[in-house]
Design a protein around this motif. Structure first.
Motif, PDB file in Angstrom:
ATOM      1  N   MET A 167       9.692  -7.229 -10.112  1.00  0.00           N
ATOM      2  CA  MET A 167       8.543  -7.175  -9.242  1.00  0.00           C
ATOM      3  C   MET A 167       8.922  -6.574  -7.885  1.00  0.00           C
ATOM      4  N   ALA A 168      10.131  -6.873  -7.435  1.00  0.00           N
ATOM      5  CA  ALA A 168      10.575  -6.323  -6.156  1.00  0.00           C
ATOM      6  C   ALA A 168      10.701  -4.802  -6.248  1.00  0.00           C
ATOM      7  N   TYR A 169      11.198  -4.316  -7.386  1.00  0.00           N
ATOM      8  CA  TYR A 169      11.320  -2.864  -7.549  1.00  0.00           C
ATOM      9  C   TYR A 169       9.937  -2.225  -7.601  1.00  0.00           C
ATOM     10  N   ASP A 170       8.999  -2.886  -8.266  1.00  0.00           N
ATOM     11  CA  ASP A 170       7.622  -2.392  -8.327  1.00  0.00           C
ATOM     12  C   ASP A 170       7.035  -2.276  -6.926  1.00  0.00           C
ATOM     13  N   ARG A 171       7.236  -3.304  -6.095  1.00  0.00           N
ATOM     14  CA  ARG A 171       6.746  -3.266  -4.705  1.00  0.00           C
ATOM     15  C   ARG A 171       7.443  -2.169  -3.927  1.00  0.00           C
ATOM     16  N   PHE A 172       8.754  -2.046  -4.153  1.00  0.00           N
ATOM     17  CA  PHE A 172       9.528  -1.008  -3.462  1.00  0.00           C
ATOM     18  C   PHE A 172       8.964   0.378  -3.769  1.00  0.00           C
ATOM     19  N   VAL A 173       8.739   0.657  -5.046  1.00  0.00           N
ATOM     20  CA  VAL A 173       8.213   1.973  -5.434  1.00  0.00           C
ATOM     21  C   VAL A 173       6.796   2.152  -4.901  1.00  0.00           C
ATOM     22  N   ALA A 174       5.973   1.096  -4.972  1.00  0.00           N
ATOM     23  CA  ALA A 174       4.585   1.189  -4.512  1.00  0.00           C
ATOM     24  C   ALA A 174       4.498   1.469  -3.018  1.00  0.00           C
ATOM     25  N   ILE A 175       5.432   0.938  -2.237  1.00  0.00           N
ATOM     26  CA  ILE A 175       5.372   1.119  -0.788  1.00  0.00           C
ATOM     27  C   ILE A 175       6.171   2.328  -0.331  1.00  0.00           C
ATOM     28  N   CYS A 176       7.380   2.486  -0.852  1.00  0.00           N
ATOM     29  CA  CYS A 176       8.254   3.553  -0.355  1.00  0.00           C
ATOM     30  C   CYS A 176       8.004   4.907  -1.031  1.00  0.00           C
ATOM     31  N   HIS A 177       7.559   4.890  -2.268  1.00  0.00           N
ATOM     32  CA  HIS A 177       7.349   6.142  -3.006  1.00  0.00           C
ATOM     33  C   HIS A 177       5.984   6.117  -3.693  1.00  0.00           C
ATOM     34  N   HIS A 178       4.942   5.780  -2.937  1.00  0.00           N
ATOM     35  CA  HIS A 178       3.629   5.572  -3.533  1.00  0.00           C
ATOM     36  C   HIS A 178       3.058   6.803  -4.231  1.00  0.00           C
ATOM     37  N   LEU A 179       3.407   7.980  -3.795  1.00  0.00           N
ATOM     38  CA  LEU A 179       2.887   9.186  -4.449  1.00  0.00           C
ATOM     39  C   LEU A 179       3.574   9.452  -5.788  1.00  0.00           C
ATOM     40  N   HIS A 180       4.755   8.891  -5.983  1.00  0.00           N
ATOM     41  CA  HIS A 180       5.501   9.084  -7.224  1.00  0.00           C
ATOM     42  C   HIS A 180       5.474   7.841  -8.116  1.00  0.00           C
ATOM     43  N   TYR A 181       4.596   6.889  -7.774  1.00  0.00           N
ATOM     44  CA  TYR A 181       4.583   5.603  -8.475  1.00  0.00           C
ATOM     45  C   TYR A 181       4.411   5.775  -9.984  1.00  0.00           C
ATOM     46  N   ALA A 182       3.440   6.563 -10.407  1.00  0.00           N
ATOM     47  CA  ALA A 182       3.157   6.705 -11.842  1.00  0.00           C
ATOM     48  C   ALA A 182       4.337   7.302 -12.600  1.00  0.00           C
ATOM     49  N   SER A 183       5.050   8.225 -11.975  1.00  0.00           N
ATOM     50  CA  SER A 183       6.184   8.826 -12.678  1.00  0.00           C
ATOM     51  C   SER A 183       7.424   7.934 -12.631  1.00  0.00           C
ATOM     52  N   LEU A 184       7.610   7.202 -11.540  1.00  0.00           N
ATOM     53  CA  LEU A 184       8.787   6.339 -11.431  1.00  0.00           C
ATOM     54  C   LEU A 184       8.652   5.063 -12.264  1.00  0.00           C
ATOM     55  N   MET A 185       7.470   4.466 -12.279  1.00  0.00           N
ATOM     56  CA  MET A 185       7.247   3.225 -13.035  1.00  0.00           C
ATOM     57  C   MET A 185       6.682   3.551 -14.413  1.00  0.00           C
TER      58      MET A 185
ATOM     59  N   THR B 264      23.237 -11.809  -8.467  1.00  0.00           N
ATOM     60  CA  THR B 264      23.026 -10.358  -8.618  1.00  0.00           C
ATOM     61  C   THR B 264      21.553  -9.967  -8.476  1.00  0.00           C
ATOM     62  N   PRO B 265      20.620 -10.596  -9.215  1.00  0.00           N
ATOM     63  CA  PRO B 265      19.210 -10.233  -9.010  1.00  0.00           C
ATOM     64  C   PRO B 265      18.725 -10.534  -7.593  1.00  0.00           C
ATOM     65  N   PHE B 266      19.197 -11.651  -7.031  1.00  0.00           N
ATOM     66  CA  PHE B 266      18.783 -12.014  -5.683  1.00  0.00           C
ATOM     67  C   PHE B 266      19.230 -10.954  -4.677  1.00  0.00           C
ATOM     68  N   ILE B 267      20.445 -10.471  -4.795  1.00  0.00           N
ATOM     69  CA  ILE B 267      20.947  -9.426  -3.894  1.00  0.00           C
ATOM     70  C   ILE B 267      20.161  -8.131  -4.095  1.00  0.00           C
ATOM     71  N   CYS B 268      19.863  -7.795  -5.345  1.00  0.00           N
ATOM     72  CA  CYS B 268      19.068  -6.583  -5.615  1.00  0.00           C
ATOM     73  C   CYS B 268      17.667  -6.697  -5.021  1.00  0.00           C
ATOM     74  N   ILE B 269      17.065  -7.885  -5.135  1.00  0.00           N
ATOM     75  CA  ILE B 269      15.733  -8.104  -4.562  1.00  0.00           C
ATOM     76  C   ILE B 269      15.792  -7.982  -3.039  1.00  0.00           C
ATOM     77  N   LEU B 270      16.803  -8.596  -2.432  1.00  0.00           N
ATOM     78  CA  LEU B 270      16.935  -8.507  -0.966  1.00  0.00           C
ATOM     79  C   LEU B 270      17.164  -7.066  -0.513  1.00  0.00           C
ATOM     80  N   ALA B 271      17.979  -6.324  -1.250  1.00  0.00           N
ATOM     81  CA  ALA B 271      18.209  -4.913  -0.906  1.00  0.00           C
ATOM     82  C   ALA B 271      16.918  -4.112  -1.028  1.00  0.00           C
ATOM     83  N   SER B 272      16.153  -4.394  -2.067  1.00  0.00           N
ATOM     84  CA  SER B 272      14.870  -3.722  -2.258  1.00  0.00           C
ATOM     85  C   SER B 272      13.927  -4.025  -1.102  1.00  0.00           C
ATOM     86  N   TYR B 273      13.865  -5.296  -0.694  1.00  0.00           N
ATOM     87  CA  TYR B 273      12.987  -5.664   0.413  1.00  0.00           C
ATOM     88  C   TYR B 273      13.484  -5.135   1.751  1.00  0.00           C
ATOM     89  N   ALA B 274      14.774  -4.969   1.901  1.00  0.00           N
ATOM     90  CA  ALA B 274      15.283  -4.345   3.134  1.00  0.00           C
ATOM     91  C   ALA B 274      14.764  -2.912   3.240  1.00  0.00           C
TER      92      ALA B 274
END
Length: 194
Positions: free
Chosen positions: A1-19, A90-100
């Motif tokens: 879910m964190a990656y989904d939010r990351f892509v939706a906010i940081c790369h919103h124009l590429h969301y459909a191709s990335l996700m 590991t997932p917690f660190i990845c989520i925190l990195a995504s939110y950073a």
């Protein structure tokens, strides 16, 4: 879910191709690989001899079971720490990195309304993640000298019962209608006490 939010906010124009559907399947099915690791816990526990037959806990968890053992549990404890590091940290660190990265992108949004909307979208998920992982890390990764049975029970109830119960409430607070209804109920309660 964190990656989904990351892509939706940081790369919103590429969301459909990335996700892509394939990536969604991998993100949803990937954690199931860790279920096989649980089987190793079962095999290690099968070699232990237990002194008692009553677990002072509300569900059968590894830590209370290890306390009941009359034999050496050092291998089990090392395995618990190793697996907890992989499965929890590991997932917690990845989520925190995504939110950073998300917070960095949000701070670059020029409008205050845009920043507010983006922060409100992420805040509910981040609060649930912090609650769940904070308690889980406290139960499985803190040294046993710091933990007590009461603290472990309370933390276990929080991450197995309270956090899942809060999920629908926290995520539905993004809904304007629910926020309005909640305000009305709170205002009625306040005025009835006055």
């Amino acid at each position: 879910m964190a990656y989904d939010r990351f892509v939706a906010i940081c790369h919103h124009l590429h969301y459909a191709s990335l996700m892509s559907p394939r990536l969604c399947e991998l993100l949803a099915g990937g954690p199931s690989v860790f279920c096989f690791i649980s089987f190793t816990h079962t095999l290690l526990m099968a070699h232990l001899v237990f002194c008692g037959n009553q677990i002072p806990y509300y569900f059968c968890d590894l830590t209370p079971l290890l306390r009941l053992s009359c034999t050496d549990t050092s291998v089990n404890k090392i395995f618990v720490l190793t697996v907890a590091g992989m499965v929890i940290a590991t997932p917690f660190i990845c989520i925190l990195a995504s939110y950073a990265r998300i917070i960095t992108a949000i701070l670059q949004v020029p409008s205050a309304d845009g920043r507010k909307k983006a922060f409100s979208t992420c805040s509910s998920h981040l609060s649930v993640v912090a609650l769940f992982y904070g308690l889980t890390i406290g139960v499985y990764l803190c040294p046993s000298s710091v933990r007590t049975a009461v603290k472990e029970k309370a933390s276990a109830v929080m991450y197995t019962v309270v956090t899942p119960m809060l999920n629908p409430f926290i995520y539905s607070l993004q809904n304007r209608d629910l926020k309005g209804a909640l305000r009305k109920v709170i205002n009625r309660k306040i005025t009835s006490f006055s």
